[in-house]
Design an enzyme around this catalytic site. Sequence first.
Site, PDB file in Angstrom:
ATOM      1  N   GLU A  48       0.865  -1.181   0.000  1.00 30.45           N
ATOM      2  CA  GLU A  48       0.000   0.000   0.000  1.00 30.45           C
ATOM      3  C   GLU A  48       0.901   1.230   0.000  1.00 30.45           C
ATOM      4  OE1 GLU A  48      -1.593   2.813   1.376  1.00 30.45           O
ATOM      5  OE2 GLU A  48      -2.852   2.443  -0.387  1.00 30.45           O
ATOM      6  N   SER A  49       0.934   1.946  -1.118  1.00 29.70           N
ATOM      7  CA  SER A  49       1.955   2.976  -1.312  1.00 29.70           C
ATOM      8  C   SER A  49       1.857   4.106  -0.295  1.00 29.70           C
ATOM      9  CB  SER A  49       1.889   3.540  -2.735  1.00 29.70           C
ATOM     10  OG  SER A  49       0.651   4.194  -2.968  1.00 29.70           O
ATOM     11  N   CYS A  79       4.823  -2.345  -8.299  1.00 34.56           N
ATOM     12  CA  CYS A  79       3.476  -1.881  -7.982  1.00 34.56           C
ATOM     13  C   CYS A  79       3.525  -0.654  -7.060  1.00 34.56           C
ATOM     14  CB  CYS A  79       2.643  -3.017  -7.389  1.00 34.56           C
ATOM     15  SG  CYS A  79       0.857  -2.684  -7.423  1.00 34.56           S
ATOM     16  N   HIS A 170       3.693  -7.559 -10.284  1.00 34.69           N
ATOM     17  CA  HIS A 170       4.350  -8.198  -9.134  1.00 34.69           C
ATOM     18  C   HIS A 170       5.163  -9.421  -9.567  1.00 34.69           C
ATOM     19  CE1 HIS A 170       2.090  -6.113  -5.832  1.00 34.69           C
ATOM     20  NE2 HIS A 170       1.151  -6.021  -6.757  1.00 34.69           N
ATOM     21  N   GLU A 172       7.459 -10.720  -7.973  1.00 33.82           N
ATOM     22  CA  GLU A 172       7.766 -11.490  -6.761  1.00 33.82           C
ATOM     23  C   GLU A 172       6.712 -12.556  -6.465  1.00 33.82           C
ATOM     24  OE1 GLU A 172       5.367  -7.915  -5.251  1.00 33.82           O
ATOM     25  OE2 GLU A 172       6.801  -8.358  -6.858  1.00 33.82           O
TER      26      GLU A 172
END
Length: 202
Positions: A48-49, A79, A170, A172
């Site tokens: 969550e940026s 992201c 993403h 990852e």
Amino acid sequence: MTRVGVLALQGDVREHRQLLEGVGASVIEVRRPSDLDGIDAIVIPGGESTTIGRLATIFGLLDPLEKAIEGGLPAYGSCAGMILLANGTTGDPQPQLRAMDVVVERNAFGRQNESFEVDLDITGLDAPFHAVFIRAPWVASIGDGVEVLAEVDGHPVMIRQGNVIATSFHPELTGDDRIHRLVLDLARAERADPDATSPPPD
């Protein structure tokens, strides 16, 4: 061994760590400014940026990290990490590192239930990359010196500027380590030749 920091305030820290260790990096979880000492690259995970930016500010990391990247530290963001690395967003202002001359739009591809996966052609990779998009941003405007490495429906979703790479997806979460290998390549190039990835002087 290449030492890669993962900003460990919120988000997909463990997943990035696993991929980085799988490609031979020594991983340092970064939670305070002193954790930046001696690292060869930094990874900013998905999450969550606004939360990551707020916590980075509280823990005194935002300014030291911005200066380190400006000084040539290779960086990669996925992201939320793309949002943190950008100059601005199309929505409300939030803490950002201003490491890339782009403006991003948060949640541009839709909400959680509109998440999707797609095989992407990425410049520099020899086969498509299976990309996972979850509440993903896209690049809304782009400045000089920013290279677009991949697009979805005409929207940039992977970009590079000098020593910084960002994706709106993403990697990852896929187990495909090719983008993390690019991060290690940047780190090794910077360590071998500090002028190789650093931004040009003004």
